[in-house]
Design an enzyme around this catalytic site. Structure first.
Site, PDB file in Angstrom:
ATOM      1  N   CYS A 130       0.912  -2.215  15.247  1.00  0.00           N
ATOM      2  CA  CYS A 130       0.958  -2.014  13.800  1.00  0.00           C
ATOM      3  C   CYS A 130       0.339  -3.172  13.013  1.00  0.00           C
ATOM      4  O   CYS A 130       0.690  -4.333  13.220  1.00  0.00           O
ATOM      5  CB  CYS A 130       2.416  -1.827  13.374  1.00  0.00           C
ATOM      6  SG  CYS A 130       2.616  -1.722  11.601  1.00  0.00           S
TER       7      CYS A 130
ATOM      8  N   CYS B  74      -0.906   6.190   9.993  1.00  0.00           N
ATOM      9  CA  CYS B  74       0.196   5.459  10.609  1.00  0.00           C
ATOM     10  C   CYS B  74      -0.312   4.238  11.354  1.00  0.00           C
ATOM     11  O   CYS B  74      -1.240   4.319  12.149  1.00  0.00           O
ATOM     12  CB  CYS B  74       0.912   6.346  11.608  1.00  0.00           C
ATOM     13  SG  CYS B  74       2.174   7.306  10.831  1.00  0.00           S
TER      14      CYS B  74
ATOM     15  N   GLY C 221       6.639  -1.818   6.084  1.00  0.00           N
ATOM     16  CA  GLY C 221       8.015  -2.298   6.193  1.00  0.00           C
ATOM     17  C   GLY C 221       8.943  -1.347   6.913  1.00  0.00           C
ATOM     18  O   GLY C 221       8.617  -0.183   7.165  1.00  0.00           O
ATOM     19  N   GLU C 222      10.089  -1.874   7.313  1.00  0.00           N
ATOM     20  CA  GLU C 222      11.151  -1.096   7.979  1.00  0.00           C
ATOM     21  C   GLU C 222      12.212  -0.783   6.924  1.00  0.00           C
ATOM     22  O   GLU C 222      12.968  -1.675   6.495  1.00  0.00           O
ATOM     23  CB  GLU C 222      11.722  -1.920   9.143  1.00  0.00           C
ATOM     24  CG  GLU C 222      13.076  -1.490   9.665  1.00  0.00           C
ATOM     25  CD  GLU C 222      13.170  -0.041  10.117  1.00  0.00           C
ATOM     26  OE1 GLU C 222      12.448   0.359  11.033  1.00  0.00           O
ATOM     27  OE2 GLU C 222      13.994   0.700   9.538  1.00  0.00           O
TER      28      GLU C 222
ATOM     29  N   CYS D 231       5.767  -4.885  15.484  1.00  0.00           N
ATOM     30  CA  CYS D 231       5.442  -3.877  16.500  1.00  0.00           C
ATOM     31  C   CYS D 231       4.001  -4.092  16.949  1.00  0.00           C
ATOM     32  O   CYS D 231       3.113  -4.379  16.132  1.00  0.00           O
ATOM     33  CB  CYS D 231       5.634  -2.470  15.946  1.00  0.00           C
ATOM     34  SG  CYS D 231       7.338  -2.151  15.474  1.00  0.00           S
TER      35      CYS D 231
ATOM     36  N   ASN E 221      -3.854   5.564  15.824  1.00  0.00           N
ATOM     37  CA  ASN E 221      -5.028   5.308  14.997  1.00  0.00           C
ATOM     38  C   ASN E 221      -5.611   3.957  15.355  1.00  0.00           C
ATOM     39  O   ASN E 221      -4.956   2.934  15.201  1.00  0.00           O
ATOM     40  CB  ASN E 221      -4.637   5.337  13.523  1.00  0.00           C
ATOM     41  CG  ASN E 221      -4.177   6.723  13.133  1.00  0.00           C
ATOM     42  OD1 ASN E 221      -4.941   7.678  13.189  1.00  0.00           O
ATOM     43  ND2 ASN E 221      -2.905   6.847  12.782  1.00  0.00           N
TER      44      ASN E 221
ATOM     45  N   SER F 249      11.068   6.381  15.110  1.00  0.00           N
ATOM     46  CA  SER F 249       9.848   6.127  15.883  1.00  0.00           C
ATOM     47  C   SER F 249      10.246   5.673  17.276  1.00  0.00           C
ATOM     48  O   SER F 249      10.754   4.571  17.446  1.00  0.00           O
ATOM     49  CB  SER F 249       9.020   5.038  15.198  1.00  0.00           C
ATOM     50  OG  SER F 249       8.538   5.522  13.980  1.00  0.00           O
TER      51      SER F 249
ATOM     52  N   GLU G 177       0.834  -1.199   0.000  1.00  0.00           N
ATOM     53  CA  GLU G 177       0.000   0.000   0.000  1.00  0.00           C
ATOM     54  C   GLU G 177       0.872   1.254   0.000  1.00  0.00           C
ATOM     55  O   GLU G 177       1.955   1.273   0.595  1.00  0.00           O
ATOM     56  CB  GLU G 177      -0.923  -0.004   1.222  1.00  0.00           C
ATOM     57  CG  GLU G 177      -2.002  -1.072   1.097  1.00  0.00           C
ATOM     58  CD  GLU G 177      -3.037  -1.018   2.204  1.00  0.00           C
ATOM     59  OE1 GLU G 177      -4.189  -1.352   1.930  1.00  0.00           O
ATOM     60  OE2 GLU G 177      -2.696  -0.643   3.330  1.00  0.00           O
TER      61      GLU G 177
ATOM     62  N   HIS H 219       8.201   6.276  20.431  1.00  0.00           N
ATOM     63  CA  HIS H 219       6.955   5.820  21.074  1.00  0.00           C
ATOM     64  C   HIS H 219       7.068   5.575  22.579  1.00  0.00           C
ATOM     65  O   HIS H 219       6.057   5.447  23.261  1.00  0.00           O
ATOM     66  CB  HIS H 219       6.380   4.577  20.389  1.00  0.00           C
ATOM     67  CG  HIS H 219       6.146   4.770  18.917  1.00  0.00           C
ATOM     68  ND1 HIS H 219       5.725   5.953  18.371  1.00  0.00           N
ATOM     69  CD2 HIS H 219       6.303   3.921  17.860  1.00  0.00           C
ATOM     70  CE1 HIS H 219       5.626   5.830  17.056  1.00  0.00           C
ATOM     71  NE2 HIS H 219       5.981   4.611  16.721  1.00  0.00           N
TER      72      HIS H 219
HETATM   73  S1  SF4 Z   1       5.961  -1.494   9.496  1.00  0.00           S
HETATM   74 FE1  SF4 Z   1       7.108  -0.204  10.974  1.00  0.00          FE
HETATM   75  S2  SF4 Z   1       5.732  -0.061  12.744  1.00  0.00           S
HETATM   76 FE2  SF4 Z   1       4.975  -1.757  11.480  1.00  0.00          FE
HETATM   77  S3  SF4 Z   1       5.892  -3.619  12.344  1.00  0.00           S
HETATM   78 FE3  SF4 Z   1       7.246  -2.894  10.706  1.00  0.00          FE
HETATM   79  S4  SF4 Z   1       8.764  -1.590  11.734  1.00  0.00           S
HETATM   80 FE4  SF4 Z   1       7.033  -1.850  13.162  1.00  0.00          FE
END
Ligand code: SF4
Length: 374
Positions: free
Chosen positions: A138, A357, A182-183, A135, A314, A238, A111, A240
């Site tokens: 997420c 997010c 993704g990271e 996470c 969110n 990030s 996306e 948090h």
């Molecule tokens: S997309 Fe970002 S927030 Fe979601 S699990 Fe992966 S690293 Fe964590």
């Protein structure tokens, strides 16, 4: 030369030329008996002109075009579906945020989100299909990891969104954020290759490095590599939570990269690049929004050249978290300001269409029926 991920596109007979990096294209043309400078022409046709077939590459000799056509195919990312928010759908949204589901050449889905705001049009892009980091808050993390995106699949997302922005408003993408699925620092080589293409000065889509933000949940080796890369993109971390235990609960990867190490990496990034870092903090009701949490955040952040970006959590169906109350958020902000920190409070964009997010996901996770991120 064979494609780097040969076998992934089983139904297609020929390897996809867009799976090769710019450097690898040199080996491709050399393998066809052509001088290496042809690789630059080929790269320009693919990523500046947007060529979808070899025949249209008029500056390349007919014989090379024939050789390329018989050995390779050109397959790009395609928009599969669109979800459009309208003003008023989500509270405080000033212009429609549009979420796109994109189909990769091997049928994986990712996306991307187009976020118009005033003069800005921001493209939020994905760097991985799914994510391995899980996470807690997420949706992408809950859907699991599929694979890293090729550099071309990242640039293709931007080009697809640019076409959409032009159609919608005649506008041009002004900013790119790697805050989709993704990271990015787990796929840094391809992210950097994509950034090089997107910022190439004499290419049709050319954007300044400072208009690109790379976001991470705090992967120390990646931050170190970015710091020494010479790139002038922005970095968002990030956070948090500035409490190690809570951070580990929210982001399991924090066990590997504790706050102390993350702090050293941010400090080194500040010194090596001269650039500030954005610390992103998502306020979650009753989890990380207390005066004690604000105190810990202030103590951590005061050591760096940084600003703090507070964002709303969110809500995601079936996740136990809720956004912080407005009064709590205001108190939190005041505490940070009183500590001399620069704070921005970001309005959530796209929540109504699960484009905000933490809400991006292309398939249900075990506890997240529908939704992604940093
Ligand atoms: S997309 Fe970002 S927030 Fe979601 S699990 Fe992966 S690293 Fe964590």
């Amino acid at each position: 030369m064979t494609a780097p991920n040969e076998g992934m596109d089983a139904p297609h007979a020929l390897p996809n030329i867009k799976e090769f990096t710019r450097e690898q294209l040199g080996a491709v043309v050399a393998g066809l008996g052509e001088p290496k400078f042809r690789a630059d022409q080929l790269h320009r046709w693919l990523y500046s002109q947007g060529a979808s077939d070899f025949d249209s590459m008029s500056s390349i000799s007919a014989s090379l075009r024939r050789k390329l056509s018989s050995a390779y195919d050109i397959r790009s990312v395609k928009i599969e579906s669109v979800a459009c928010g309208t003003p008023g759908q989500a509270a405080e949204e000033e212009s429609p945020t549009v979420k796109y589901l994109l189909r990769l050449p091997d049928d994986e889905l990712v996306e991307s989100v187009l976020i118009p705001s005033g003069e800005r049009i921001t493209a939020c892009v994905s760097s991985q299909a799914g994510c391995p980091l899980q996470c807690e808050f997420c949706a992408t993390g809950h859907m699991g990891f599929r694979r890293n995106l090729h550099a071309s699949e990242i640039t293709d997302q931007v080009y697809a969104l640019q076409d959409e922005a032009a159609l919608q408003s005649g506008g041009r993408i002004t900013n790119i954020v790697f805050m989709g699925m993704g990271e990015p620092l787990l796929n840094l080589q391809n992210v950097m290759e994509a950034v090089a293409t997107l910022t190439a000065k004499d290419y049709r889509f050319s954007i300044a490095e400072k208009r690109i933000t790379i976001s991470t949940v705090g992967l120390v080796p990646g931050i170190e590599r970015l710091a020494s890369s010479g790139l002038k993109t922005k970095l968002a971390v990030s956070l948090h939570s500035a409490d190690q235990e809570l951070r580990e609960r929210l982001m399991p990867v924090a066990r590997q990269y504790p706050l102390e190490d993350l702090g050293k990496a941010i400090d080194a990034y500040n010194r090596m690049t001269g650039l500030p870092v954005t610390l992103v903090y998502m306020l979650i009701d009753g989890v990380n929004d207390s005066p004690g949490d604000a105190r810990k955040l202030a103590r951590f952040a005061k050591r760096f050249l940084c600003k703090i970006n507070l964002i709303d959590y969110n809500s995601i169906v079936n996740f136990q978290f809720r956004p912080a109350h407005t009064d709590t958020r205001n108190t939190f902000v005041r505490q940070l300001l009183d500590n001399g920190l620069i704070v921005t409070v970001r309005k959530s964009q796209g929540a109504a269409i699960n484009a905000a997010c933490g809400q991006l996901a292309t398939r249900p996770g075990p506890t997240a029926p529908n939704r992604s991120n940093h």
